[in-house]
Scaffold this active site. Structure first.
Site, PDB file in Angstrom:
ATOM      1  N   PHE A  45      37.244  80.288 -40.148  1.00 28.52           N
ATOM      2  CA  PHE A  45      35.866  80.725 -39.249  1.00 28.52           C
ATOM      3  C   PHE A  45      34.838  80.545 -40.531  1.00 28.52           C
ATOM      4  O   PHE A  45      33.819  80.795 -39.728  1.00 28.52           O
ATOM      5  CB  PHE A  45      36.107  82.295 -39.337  1.00 28.52           C
ATOM      6  CG  PHE A  45      36.376  83.087 -40.926  1.00 28.52           C
ATOM      7  CD1 PHE A  45      35.197  83.373 -41.543  1.00 28.52           C
ATOM      8  CD2 PHE A  45      37.590  83.357 -41.102  1.00 28.52           C
ATOM      9  CE1 PHE A  45      35.567  84.122 -42.697  1.00 28.52           C
ATOM     10  CE2 PHE A  45      37.702  84.299 -42.359  1.00 28.52           C
ATOM     11  CZ  PHE A  45      36.536  84.653 -43.125  1.00 28.52           C
ATOM     12  N   ARG A  73      30.437 100.203 -48.586  1.00 31.98           N
ATOM     13  CA  ARG A  73      31.507  99.719 -48.150  1.00 31.98           C
ATOM     14  C   ARG A  73      32.233 100.817 -46.546  1.00 31.98           C
ATOM     15  O   ARG A  73      32.235 100.251 -45.614  1.00 31.98           O
ATOM     16  CB  ARG A  73      32.664  99.197 -48.689  1.00 31.98           C
ATOM     17  CG  ARG A  73      32.188  98.358 -49.613  1.00 31.98           C
ATOM     18  CD  ARG A  73      32.076  96.921 -49.234  1.00 31.98           C
ATOM     19  NE  ARG A  73      33.352  96.366 -48.581  1.00 31.98           N
ATOM     20  CZ  ARG A  73      33.465  95.263 -48.107  1.00 31.98           C
ATOM     21  NH1 ARG A  73      32.208  94.199 -47.805  1.00 31.98           N
ATOM     22  NH2 ARG A  73      34.526  94.649 -47.575  1.00 31.98           N
ATOM     23  N   THR A  79      35.460  95.255 -41.463  1.00 36.92           N
ATOM     24  CA  THR A  79      34.994  94.096 -41.050  1.00 36.92           C
ATOM     25  C   THR A  79      35.092  93.580 -39.361  1.00 36.92           C
ATOM     26  O   THR A  79      34.096  93.064 -38.922  1.00 36.92           O
ATOM     27  CB  THR A  79      35.633  92.718 -41.699  1.00 36.92           C
ATOM     28  OG1 THR A  79      35.528  92.932 -43.219  1.00 36.92           O
ATOM     29  CG2 THR A  79      35.057  91.612 -41.346  1.00 36.92           C
ATOM     30  N   ARG A  90      29.027  99.535 -38.187  1.00 36.79           N
ATOM     31  CA  ARG A  90      29.799  98.440 -37.491  1.00 36.79           C
ATOM     32  C   ARG A  90      30.611  99.250 -36.348  1.00 36.79           C
ATOM     33  O   ARG A  90      30.604  98.858 -35.221  1.00 36.79           O
ATOM     34  CB  ARG A  90      30.837  97.728 -38.239  1.00 36.79           C
ATOM     35  CG  ARG A  90      30.201  96.765 -39.286  1.00 36.79           C
ATOM     36  CD  ARG A  90      31.263  96.106 -40.025  1.00 36.79           C
ATOM     37  NE  ARG A  90      30.689  95.094 -41.056  1.00 36.79           N
ATOM     38  CZ  ARG A  90      30.940  94.812 -42.072  1.00 36.79           C
ATOM     39  NH1 ARG A  90      32.095  95.551 -42.589  1.00 36.79           N
ATOM     40  NH2 ARG A  90      30.343  93.881 -42.969  1.00 36.79           N
ATOM     41  N   ASN A 100      29.373  90.903 -36.906  1.00 40.85           N
ATOM     42  CA  ASN A 100      29.383  92.346 -37.257  1.00 40.85           C
ATOM     43  C   ASN A 100      28.041  92.980 -38.052  1.00 40.85           C
ATOM     44  O   ASN A 100      28.254  94.012 -38.626  1.00 40.85           O
ATOM     45  CB  ASN A 100      30.908  92.557 -38.210  1.00 40.85           C
ATOM     46  CG  ASN A 100      30.715  91.776 -39.561  1.00 40.85           C
ATOM     47  OD1 ASN A 100      29.783  91.410 -39.929  1.00 40.85           O
ATOM     48  ND2 ASN A 100      31.796  91.665 -40.032  1.00 40.85           N
ATOM     49  N   HIS A 103      26.365  92.632 -44.000  1.00 43.44           N
ATOM     50  CA  HIS A 103      27.174  92.240 -45.171  1.00 43.44           C
ATOM     51  C   HIS A 103      26.881  93.366 -46.351  1.00 43.44           C
ATOM     52  O   HIS A 103      25.987  93.763 -46.384  1.00 43.44           O
ATOM     53  CB  HIS A 103      26.792  90.912 -45.821  1.00 43.44           C
ATOM     54  CG  HIS A 103      27.430  90.697 -46.919  1.00 43.44           C
ATOM     55  ND1 HIS A 103      28.624  90.009 -47.035  1.00 43.44           N
ATOM     56  CD2 HIS A 103      26.993  90.751 -48.232  1.00 43.44           C
ATOM     57  CE1 HIS A 103      29.061  90.108 -48.403  1.00 43.44           C
ATOM     58  NE2 HIS A 103      28.004  90.514 -49.007  1.00 43.44           N
TER      59      HIS A 103
END
EC number: 2.7.4.6
Length: 137
Positions: A45, A73, A79, A90, A100, A103
Site C-alpha cells: 500500500f 494512540r 489504523t 478514527r 484514516n 498519523h
C-alpha cells in the site's frame, strides 16, 4: 486537513490535558513522505499512501504531556477505522483504512524522529499552560 477537522482534533488533545508545543500547515512532499514512512516502503500500500498524503497540505503538530504517545494512540483509534471504537478520532471521523486522516507516532523514539523531520528544536515552544496544575500532580 481537507476534511475541516483540525479544530476538533486539537480540541480533543487539549481537553485531555496535552499541551500543543508546535504546529505547521504545509505541503507534504513526496520526498518527505518517503522519509517519514520509510518503515512501510516494502508494503504493497506504500505507493498509494504516498500519493494520498501528497494530494494536499498537512497540519503537523507536536504535543507534550504524560504518556502522550501511548494515550494519543488510544485517542486516534485503530489504523483501520472499521475497527475503531466510537469516541476515537478514527472511529468518529473515518470510514476507510487508506483515508484514516491522522498519523500518530507509535513510540517515543518514532516521535523524536518524526518531529525532527518537520521541526527545528527552536520551533518547539516551552511554556507552562495555565491548566497544568489542574491536570498534573
Amino acid at each position: 486537513m481537507q476534511c475541516g477537522l483540525v479544530g476538533k482534533i486539537i480540541k480533543r488533545f487539549e481537553q485531555k490535558g496535552f499541551r500543543l508545543v508546535a504546529m505547521k500547515f504545509l505541503p507534504a512532499s513526496e520526498e518527505h513522505l518517503k522519509q517519514h514512512y520509510i518503515d512501510l516502503k516494502d508494503r504493497p500500500f506504500f505507493p498509494g499512501l504516498v500519493k494520498y498524503m501528497n494530494s494536499g497540505p498537512v497540519v503537523a503538530m507536536v504535543w507534550e504531556g504524560l504518556n502522550v504517545v501511548k494515550t494519543g494512540r488510544v485517542m486516534l483509534g485503530e489504523t483501520n477505522p472499521a475497527d475503531s471504537k466510537p469516541g476515537t478520532i478514527r472511529g468518529d471521523f473515518c470510514i476507510q483504512v487508506g483515508r484514516n486522516i491522522i498519523h500518530g507516532s507509535d513510540s517515543v523514539k518514532s516521535a523524536e524522529k518524526e518531529i525532527s523531520l518537520r521541526f527545528k528544536p527552536e520551533e518547539l515552544v516551552d511554556y507552562k499552560s495555565c491548566a497544568h496544575d489542574w491536570v498534573y500532580e
